[in-house]
Design an enzyme around this catalytic site. Sequence first.
Site, PDB file in Angstrom:
ATOM      1  N   LYS A 275     -37.615  56.902  57.826  1.00 47.41           N
ATOM      2  CA  LYS A 275     -36.698  57.997  58.098  1.00 47.41           C
ATOM      3  C   LYS A 275     -36.402  58.860  56.878  1.00 47.41           C
ATOM      4  O   LYS A 275     -36.205  60.078  56.989  1.00 47.41           O
ATOM      5  CB  LYS A 275     -35.410  57.442  58.692  1.00 47.41           C
ATOM      6  CG  LYS A 275     -35.585  56.902  60.110  1.00 47.41           C
ATOM      7  CD  LYS A 275     -34.283  56.391  60.656  1.00 47.41           C
ATOM      8  CE  LYS A 275     -34.389  56.061  62.137  1.00 47.41           C
ATOM      9  NZ  LYS A 275     -35.446  55.112  62.452  1.00 47.41           N
TER      10      LYS A 275
ATOM     11  N   GLU B  62     -26.243  58.725  56.440  1.00 48.28           N
ATOM     12  CA  GLU B  62     -26.110  60.056  57.028  1.00 48.28           C
ATOM     13  C   GLU B  62     -24.644  60.366  57.292  1.00 48.28           C
ATOM     14  O   GLU B  62     -23.843  59.462  57.564  1.00 48.28           O
ATOM     15  CB  GLU B  62     -26.819  60.143  58.387  1.00 48.28           C
ATOM     16  CG  GLU B  62     -28.308  60.277  58.329  1.00 48.28           C
ATOM     17  CD  GLU B  62     -28.894  60.413  59.721  1.00 48.28           C
ATOM     18  OE1 GLU B  62     -30.093  60.698  59.792  1.00 48.28           O
ATOM     19  OE2 GLU B  62     -28.163  60.242  60.721  1.00 48.28           O
TER      20      GLU B  62
ATOM     21  N   HIS C  77     -25.501  52.936  70.079  1.00 48.02           N
ATOM     22  CA  HIS C  77     -26.686  53.711  69.679  1.00 48.02           C
ATOM     23  C   HIS C  77     -27.896  53.472  70.576  1.00 48.02           C
ATOM     24  O   HIS C  77     -28.992  53.928  70.264  1.00 48.02           O
ATOM     25  CB  HIS C  77     -27.071  53.422  68.211  1.00 48.02           C
ATOM     26  CG  HIS C  77     -25.931  53.604  67.262  1.00 48.02           C
ATOM     27  ND1 HIS C  77     -25.364  54.828  67.016  1.00 48.02           N
ATOM     28  CD2 HIS C  77     -25.227  52.707  66.518  1.00 48.02           C
ATOM     29  CE1 HIS C  77     -24.369  54.684  66.144  1.00 48.02           C
ATOM     30  NE2 HIS C  77     -24.261  53.419  65.830  1.00 48.02           N
TER      31      HIS C  77
ATOM     32  N   ARG D 266     -44.484  57.796  69.772  1.00 50.84           N
ATOM     33  CA  ARG D 266     -44.915  57.003  70.920  1.00 50.84           C
ATOM     34  C   ARG D 266     -44.360  57.635  72.186  1.00 50.84           C
ATOM     35  O   ARG D 266     -43.620  58.612  72.133  1.00 50.84           O
ATOM     36  CB  ARG D 266     -44.388  55.571  70.804  1.00 50.84           C
ATOM     37  CG  ARG D 266     -42.874  55.516  70.603  1.00 50.84           C
ATOM     38  CD  ARG D 266     -42.337  54.114  70.633  1.00 50.84           C
ATOM     39  NE  ARG D 266     -40.973  54.011  70.144  1.00 50.84           N
ATOM     40  CZ  ARG D 266     -39.880  54.281  70.831  1.00 50.84           C
ATOM     41  NH1 ARG D 266     -39.984  54.706  72.075  1.00 50.84           N
ATOM     42  NH2 ARG D 266     -38.678  54.131  70.306  1.00 50.84           N
TER      43      ARG D 266
END
Length: 614
Positions: free
Chosen positions: A116, A200, A235, A297
Site C-alpha cells: 500500500k 492514514e 472494515h 483480482r
Amino acid sequence: MIKSLLIANRGEIACRIIRTARAMGIRTVAVYSDADAKALHVRQADEAVHIGPSPARESYLVGEKIIAAAKATGAEAIHPGYGFLSENAGFAQAVIDAGLIWVGPRPASITAMGLKDAAKKLMSDAGVPVTPGYLGENQEPDLLKFEADAIGYPVLIKAVAGGGGKGMRRVDASADFADALLSCKREAASSFGDDRVLIEKYILSPRHIEVQVFGDTHGNIVHLFERDCSLQRRHQKVIEEAPAPGMDEATREAICAAAVRAAKAVDYVGAGTIEFIADASEGLRADRIWFMEMNTRLQVEHPVTEEITGQDLVEWQLRVASGEPLPRTQEELSINGWAMEARLYAEDPVRGFLPSIGRLDLFQLGEGLGGRIDTGVYEGAEVSPFYDPMIAKLIARGDTRDEALELLSEMLNDSAIWPVRTNAAFLINALAHADFVAGTVDTGLIARDGDAMTAATAPSGKALTQAAMAMVPRSLFAGFRLNAPGRKDAPFLLDGQTIEVTLHGPGAEAPAPSMLLAEGGMVWKLEPFRVDGGHSGGAADGAILSPMPGRIIAVDVAAGASVAKGQKLVTLEAMKMEHSLVAPFDGTVAELNAEAGGQVSEGTLLVRIEKAGE
C-alpha cells in the site's frame, strides 16, 4: 481460447467460475482440502484433485501443490479466484514459469499495487489523488506513534500487505496507539506474512467508492463504472450496490477517469478494482475523493457490476487471458438499472458475530423470487471452522434503487437456515435503516447503530401461535364446547427457553415432536415442553469458555493474576478473524487452561475468574 482451467480456490467463487467456464465449453478442475472433500465446487467441476489437510496454509496456500495438480490433470490455465493466492506475485510468476496461463494481472502489476505504501506513491506520481498519511520504511513503534500524533487523530493503521479488512485498526487517541499497533501487526503477520504498516488520516464522514477496471494485452483499459461499498463492519463489506447513490455524472467521470489512470500506471491486464475513500460530509464531490488501494483480482462484489452492465466479468477474464481484446469498448458500456448484493455469513450477530459452524440441515435462500444467488454450499453440507464464514451472496437487480432494495429484502426474509446461525436478520435490519434507504450511508453506520441491528428477536405472536397449533394433538382441546374456539395456555421450548403460548381453536390431527419456525431471516426450534426433558445450564459465573473451535494466538494473563472487568484474557483465531475474550468482572485468575498456539474446541474452559473478595 483456453480449453481447460484449474480453479485455485474454493466455495462460492470456485462455483461461480465453473458456471461461466462450463457455458464457454471449458473443462474445469477443482482442488480441495480434507475439509472440502464433499464441497459443492468439487461436485460441480469436471475433475477434482486433493491437495492436503484442512488448514489453508497446508493446502490452498501451497502454490507448488496447485501447479502440480494443474500439470497432472492437463489444465492449461489457473484461475485464482479471490483471497488465498490471488494477489501473490510469486505464485503468479511460478504459474507462468511452469508454462501455464495465469488468469490475472502481470506479476509486476501485482507487486506494484500489492504494497500500500509503494502503491500510494505510484498513484500520486500518476496524478491520482491520495489520502494524507505516513508511508515510510521506518517501522519503529515510537516513530509510528510520532507520525500518527502529527497527522492528528483519528488515524487508521493499515497493514502494508493487507486487504479484506485484515490488519486494520482505527485509533482515536494517542494513548490507544501502542496496543492497536501491536494487535494490527500481529494480525498482519498471521494473515499476510508481513507485519509492516502505514498510517492514514481517518476520514470522519467516509464513503467507500470503488471502480471496476479491466485491461487486455493489446493496451486497452476500460472502466465498468463504480460500486458503493460503504456499509461495512470492522472494515469488511456487508452490502454493496452499483451505481453509487448520489453520484452525479461529473463526479462519476472524474473518479472513473482517475481509476483508468491508475490502471494505466501499472500497465494493467485483467480484472482489477481501484478503491477510493470519499469525504461525504457535503455529498459526493470529485475534490473530496482519494485513492486508497488497488485490488489486483476479481472482487467479491463483482456481481453488482455484472448486473448493471450485462457483462460476465469471469468470461472477460478468460478471454483476456487467452489473448483476446476486451469484449467491449468504453463507448459500448453503460449503466442499466440498479443492483445490490448482501453477503450471507455463517455467524451469530446476537453473540457478537461469532462464527457458527456445523451441518446445514436446512438451507433455503429465497429461491424463485427473481434474484441471483451465488453460493458454495448446499443443504446437508458442513460449514467448517477453517475458512471464511461467507456461505452465499444474494444479489438483486431492479430498474430503480428502490426496486433492487425491495427484492433483496424479500430474498433475505425468505431465507431459512438451521442449525447454523447466519446474519440474515442483521442484513434485513441494515437494509431497513433510514440512512441506507436514503442512500446516505457512511462506513461508520454499523459501529454507531449496530446494536439495534443485532438485538435478539423473537418470532411474532401470530407465527408462534400458528407453529404451536400445528404441533399439538386435537385431544389437547377435549372438553371445549363445539362451535366455540378452544383456548389453552401450553408450555413450549423455544431454542431451549421455556415459553407459554395461548392456543385458540382445535389443534392438528397429530402431534409433532418439534418444528423449525422461520421468520424475518431468523430460525428458531420450537418443541413441546416435557417435565422430564431437562437441560443443562451454562458454565458458572467466571468460567470463560471457547465460543467456537479455533487456535489460541495470545494469552495475556497468568494463573493467580488479578484482573479488571473488561481486561483481555485470551485471543482466539477462527475463520481468519481474531476474537478477544475478556474478564466479566474484577477478580483473580483461579484456573488457566489456555496456551498460545493450542487448538481448542467449542465449549472448552479456558480461564476461570474468581470474584474479588470471594
